[in-house]
Design a protein around this motif. Sequence first.
Motif, mmCIF file in Angstrom:
data_model
loop_
_atom_site.group_PDB
_atom_site.id
_atom_site.type_symbol
_atom_site.label_atom_id
_atom_site.label_comp_id
_atom_site.label_asym_id
_atom_site.label_seq_id
_atom_site.Cartn_x
_atom_site.Cartn_y
_atom_site.Cartn_z
ATOM 1 N N ILE A 128 7.426 2.887 16.246
ATOM 2 C CA ILE A 128 7.146 4.024 15.367
ATOM 3 C C ILE A 128 7.819 3.833 14.009
ATOM 4 O O ILE A 128 7.856 4.750 13.191
ATOM 5 C CB ILE A 128 7.603 5.356 15.990
ATOM 6 N N ASP A 129 8.330 2.647 13.763
ATOM 7 C CA ASP A 129 9.109 2.401 12.550
ATOM 8 C C ASP A 129 8.270 1.989 11.352
ATOM 9 O O ASP A 129 8.772 1.944 10.233
ATOM 10 C CB ASP A 129 10.163 1.315 12.815
ATOM 11 N N HIS A 130 6.997 1.665 11.554
ATOM 12 C CA HIS A 130 6.159 1.180 10.458
ATOM 13 C C HIS A 130 4.803 1.890 10.452
ATOM 14 O O HIS A 130 3.759 1.277 10.654
ATOM 15 C CB HIS A 130 5.962 -0.331 10.578
ATOM 16 N N PRO A 131 4.807 3.195 10.201
ATOM 17 C CA PRO A 131 3.530 3.922 10.199
ATOM 18 C C PRO A 131 2.677 3.566 8.986
ATOM 19 O O PRO A 131 3.171 3.050 7.971
ATOM 20 C CB PRO A 131 3.977 5.388 10.141
ATOM 21 N N ILE A 132 1.385 3.829 9.102
ATOM 22 C CA ILE A 132 0.502 3.798 7.937
ATOM 23 C C ILE A 132 0.756 5.083 7.166
ATOM 24 O O ILE A 132 0.598 6.185 7.706
ATOM 25 C CB ILE A 132 -0.964 3.675 8.373
ATOM 26 N N VAL A 133 1.184 4.963 5.910
ATOM 27 C CA VAL A 133 1.625 6.122 5.137
ATOM 28 C C VAL A 133 0.558 6.539 4.136
ATOM 29 O O VAL A 133 0.111 5.737 3.307
ATOM 30 C CB VAL A 133 2.943 5.825 4.396
ATOM 31 N N ILE A 134 0.151 7.796 4.226
ATOM 32 C CA ILE A 134 -0.762 8.421 3.279
ATOM 33 C C ILE A 134 0.035 9.445 2.481
ATOM 34 O O ILE A 134 0.662 10.340 3.059
ATOM 35 C CB ILE A 134 -1.925 9.118 4.009
ATOM 36 N N GLU A 135 0.048 9.309 1.157
ATOM 37 C CA GLU A 135 0.779 10.233 0.295
ATOM 38 C C GLU A 135 -0.213 11.069 -0.502
ATOM 39 O O GLU A 135 -1.113 10.524 -1.142
ATOM 40 C CB GLU A 135 1.684 9.469 -0.661
ATOM 41 N N VAL A 136 -0.027 12.385 -0.462
ATOM 42 C CA VAL A 136 -0.924 13.305 -1.157
ATOM 43 C C VAL A 136 -0.091 14.315 -1.928
ATOM 44 O O VAL A 136 0.846 14.902 -1.381
ATOM 45 C CB VAL A 136 -1.845 14.043 -0.163
ATOM 46 N N SER A 137 -0.428 14.517 -3.192
ATOM 47 C CA SER A 137 0.194 15.567 -3.997
ATOM 48 C C SER A 137 -0.894 16.533 -4.445
ATOM 49 O O SER A 137 -1.969 16.112 -4.881
ATOM 50 C CB SER A 137 0.897 14.971 -5.219
ATOM 51 N N ILE A 138 -0.618 17.843 -4.313
ATOM 52 C CA ILE A 138 -1.644 18.838 -4.649
ATOM 53 C C ILE A 138 -1.231 19.723 -5.815
ATOM 54 O O ILE A 138 -1.934 20.685 -6.137
ATOM 55 C CB ILE A 138 -2.000 19.702 -3.424
ATOM 56 N N GLY A 139 -0.107 19.441 -6.451
ATOM 57 C CA GLY A 139 0.325 20.273 -7.572
ATOM 58 C C GLY A 139 1.748 19.984 -7.974
ATOM 59 O O GLY A 139 2.273 18.883 -7.741
ATOM 60 N N ASN A 140 2.391 21.007 -8.541
ATOM 61 C CA ASN A 140 3.754 20.851 -9.052
ATOM 62 C C ASN A 140 4.769 21.703 -8.302
ATOM 63 O O ASN A 140 5.899 21.866 -8.757
ATOM 64 C CB ASN A 140 3.782 21.216 -10.543
ATOM 65 N N GLY A 141 4.370 22.257 -7.157
ATOM 66 C CA GLY A 141 5.283 23.088 -6.387
ATOM 67 C C GLY A 141 6.347 22.275 -5.679
ATOM 68 O O GLY A 141 6.301 21.043 -5.630
ATOM 69 N N GLN A 142 7.297 22.991 -5.109
ATOM 70 C CA GLN A 142 8.416 22.354 -4.412
ATOM 71 C C GLN A 142 8.134 22.123 -2.928
ATOM 72 O O GLN A 142 8.927 21.494 -2.231
ATOM 73 C CB GLN A 142 9.674 23.213 -4.554
ATOM 74 N N GLY A 143 6.999 22.605 -2.437
ATOM 75 C CA GLY A 143 6.699 22.497 -1.011
ATOM 76 C C GLY A 143 6.368 21.080 -0.576
ATOM 77 O O GLY A 143 5.577 20.384 -1.227
ATOM 78 N N ARG A 144 6.985 20.668 0.521
ATOM 79 C CA ARG A 144 6.753 19.338 1.081
ATOM 80 C C ARG A 144 6.533 19.450 2.591
ATOM 81 O O ARG A 144 7.126 20.305 3.255
ATOM 82 C CB ARG A 144 7.942 18.407 0.815
#
Length: 419
Positions: free
Chosen positions: A382-398
């Motif tokens: 589980i140490d090398h997942p396929i990583v998808i990064e998505v940003s939807i705006g400028n908020g602080q929510g993660r």
Amino acid sequence: MGDWQRIAGGVTAAKGYRAAGIAAGLKASGAPDLALIVSDVPAIAAGVFTTNHLCAAPVAYCRQRLQTKGTAQAILCNSGQANAATGEQGWQAVLAQAQMVATALGLSPEMVLVASTGVIGQPIPLEKMRQALPTLTAQLSYEGGDPAARAIMTTDLVPKQIALETLWEGQPIRIGGIAKGSGMIHPQMATMLAFITCDAAVAPHLWQEMLQRACDRSFNQITVDGDTSTNDSVIALANGQSRTPAITEPGAAATRLEEMLTAVCVHLAKAIARDGEGATCLIEVQVSGASDDAAARQVARTIASSMLVKSAIYGRDPNWGRIAAAAGRAGVPFDAANLAISLGGIPMMRHGQPLAFDCAAAHTYLLNQAAANTDSAGQQSIDHPIVIEVSIGNGQGRGVAWGCDLSYDYVKINAEYTT
């Protein structure tokens, strides 16, 4: 990683816990199918359970028990039969199981919690269980975490366990856990069980709140196939045997313990997602820029559960349009002009506009990460997942969610599950 270290032992790493797992003949395969976890002393007990209205008898029993008495000393779990949709017979079976264990251990039945996993509609073979209990209790051991982890498996290919240790005022505090889950996995609890042991002393209301938040960031953020089952349970015990000062209110000690509890839950959740039925790789979806963490987690869950995204990952196809579409239907409003998507650090979309990218490099990333999901010994990683990064705006929510690809084998496994 936080201020702790990983240690061996699973649910028996924490002080004052014994466990065992045996083959009781509940499964036709002859595989281990009955597990028992016991605290030396009564422990504070917390639980999070399935949201499925057709909940199994052991789920209803444990919910009722924890609402009326927030302590427990033993957890019995069988695999092979779910004891769900079994009516009054199922409820009486749970009461009988609790009484059997109580008699064998010299406890009150109300100190015994019960869990089941397996085929829905299958009743518990109580006589086989009764005959097996003397062997099960005789094998209880402070090194019995691994047999217990194996005995709760159904279609799982590997056992799932972890233990962590930290120091508090010079004394070790440990949290260990085991889990099972491979199919019928979806947020808001899935067909999964997890049992967690801790040797800290914690106020009951704090322990329940800690567990709920930890589950929201872990087990409620994994998906395999979109199905939420009838038996899902996470049960956590805290027995105080570390002899560290009791944690009775929010503060530094409570925060540290919750962080370690969350780390245990996240590890087990990722292991479940990686072991999804027929899966070849683990997918991690990281979402940022939302109005709050809950919104970010919702978008991440939607992307991770998309059958089209999962299929594309199985085909090692960097089809970012499917990711964008899933984000857009997550039920979280955002300005499409702010959408950004990367795959393994390769930018594919910025400011709502597609970017030229090296498709061959993205395809190679998917191939390499999928290969890294199996280590040199042929074991799941589980140490090398396929990583998808998505940003939807400028908020602080993660938020983060984990899933797996969708292979041909998923259909084969589930088409033949009961036959």
